[in-house]
Design a protein around this motif. Structure first.
Motif, PDB file in Angstrom:
ATOM      1  N   GLU A  19       0.726  -1.088  -0.125  1.00 16.94           N
ATOM      2  CA  GLU A  19       0.014   0.082  -0.012  1.00 16.94           C
ATOM      3  C   GLU A  19       0.763   1.154  -0.082  1.00 16.94           C
ATOM      4  O   GLU A  19       0.683   2.310  -0.669  1.00 16.94           O
ATOM      5  N   ARG A  20       2.093   1.319   0.853  1.00 21.48           N
ATOM      6  CA  ARG A  20       2.803   2.372   0.843  1.00 21.48           C
ATOM      7  C   ARG A  20       4.008   2.365   0.054  1.00 21.48           C
ATOM      8  O   ARG A  20       4.813   3.424   0.208  1.00 21.48           O
ATOM      9  N   PHE A  21       4.382   1.354  -0.388  1.00 24.31           N
ATOM     10  CA  PHE A  21       5.686   1.184  -1.095  1.00 24.31           C
ATOM     11  C   PHE A  21       5.647   0.084  -2.134  1.00 24.31           C
ATOM     12  O   PHE A  21       4.835  -0.856  -1.932  1.00 24.31           O
TER      13      PHE A  21
ATOM     14  N   PRO B 272       9.054   4.123  -1.628  1.00 23.75           N
ATOM     15  CA  PRO B 272       7.575   4.667  -1.215  1.00 23.75           C
ATOM     16  C   PRO B 272       6.718   5.201  -2.462  1.00 23.75           C
ATOM     17  O   PRO B 272       7.181   5.630  -3.340  1.00 23.75           O
ATOM     18  N   GLN B 273       5.434   4.782  -2.237  1.00 27.89           N
ATOM     19  CA  GLN B 273       4.543   5.086  -3.269  1.00 27.89           C
ATOM     20  C   GLN B 273       4.115   6.542  -3.218  1.00 27.89           C
ATOM     21  O   GLN B 273       3.298   7.158  -2.485  1.00 27.89           O
ATOM     22  N   ASN B 274       4.810   7.392  -3.930  1.00 25.02           N
ATOM     23  CA  ASN B 274       4.649   9.010  -3.931  1.00 25.02           C
ATOM     24  C   ASN B 274       3.586   9.396  -4.885  1.00 25.02           C
ATOM     25  O   ASN B 274       3.828   8.891  -6.102  1.00 25.02           O
TER      26      ASN B 274
END
Length: 274
Positions: free
Chosen positions: A59-61, A164-166
């Protein structure tokens, strides 16, 4: 396998790597083997290790094994990762080279000991706050933020790259220098900005090539600035960035053309917030 005075070894598992790292002095780890730096006398190829060829999206990376090829990362799709990472990889070499070159090789080719020229992914990974995993044996690992990465710790192997999912509202990647190849004139520029309540909530400005320039003080000064930016504000910050650049690299061989290109890209990026 030997060729003249060189010895080439192939690791099939991580256990093979740990064994060779412990018992073979002067061992050089190679992934796709597309880097410019020469082969050492003793080389260990790791591209056949399944554990290093995985891609795991959280979800976050998103986490890439160090032997994942650049082409496989592009196959994940631009909408499934930070756009600046995708855009950077798209500029690297040709499709045939990206089919062989690995993310780990791109990172390690720019660390100290292999020259000061930073690879194409250095800027995006620094801006995105990537974290690198190094392992020495099954129960001995290190997690090193990319901002603190200088070289591969002695006796360790780069195993994973966590990005990270930016989803920054403004995400810009620009590359300067010759197309499809790295020279001393090559550099990557990254600009990330997010807005909240009509002001700048976060910002990253990175230039990475023959030098690495990350003007943290200027980033901090820009935080919470109201939008839209004015022309006077933009020109003031560009001038401050130029002064900070000159101060950091005074007495060093920092090319005037690179500075001019950086300032032009910075101005363009700020203009997206007008």
């Amino acid at each position: 396998m030997s060729k003249s005075n060189q010895t080439f070894l192939i690791a099939r598992t991580l256990s093979d790597v740990f064994y060779h790292l412990k018992n073979v002095n002067g061992l050089q780890i190679r992934g796709g083997g597309t880097g410019k730096f020469p082969f050492a006398e003793k080389v260990l190829a790791i591209s056949s290790i399944p554990e290093l060829s995985t891609i795991e999206k959280k979800e976050r990376f998103i986490e890439f094994g160090s032997a994942v090829t650049l082409s496989r990362i592009l196959d994940v799709g631009r909408t499934n990762m930070s756009p600046v990472l995708y855009d950077a990889i798209k500029t690297i070499a040709s499709e045939s080279v990206r089919n062989i070159a690995t993310i780990g090789g791109n990172i390690c080719s720019g660390c100290e000991g292999n020259g000061t020229q930073k690879s194409t992914l250095w800027g995006p990974l620094l801006a995105l706050g990537a974290v690198l995993e190094f392992r020495k044996k099954p129960n001995d690992s290190k997690m090193i933020p990319f901002s603190q990465f200088k070289e591969v710790p002695e006796g360790y192997l780069l195993t994973k790259v966590r990005v990270p999912q930016n989803e920054s509202e403004v995400a810009i990647f620009k590359r300067v220098g010759p197309s499809r190849r790295i020279t001393e004139d090559s550099a990557s520029f990254v600009f990330l900005a997010d807005m909240e309540n009509d002001s700048i909530a976060s910002i990253k400005i990175i230039l990475a090539g023959p030098i690495v320039f990350h003007p943290v003080e200027i980033e901090n000064q820009i935080l919470y600035t109201k939008l839209p930016l004015t022309r006077d504000f933009i020109e003031k910050k560009v001038a401050e960035a130029e002064s900070a650049y000159d101060m950091k690299f005074s007495g060093q061989k920092s090319k005037r053309l690179l500075k001019a290109q950086f300032l032009n890209m910075l101005r363009y990026s700020f203009e997206q917030l007008m």
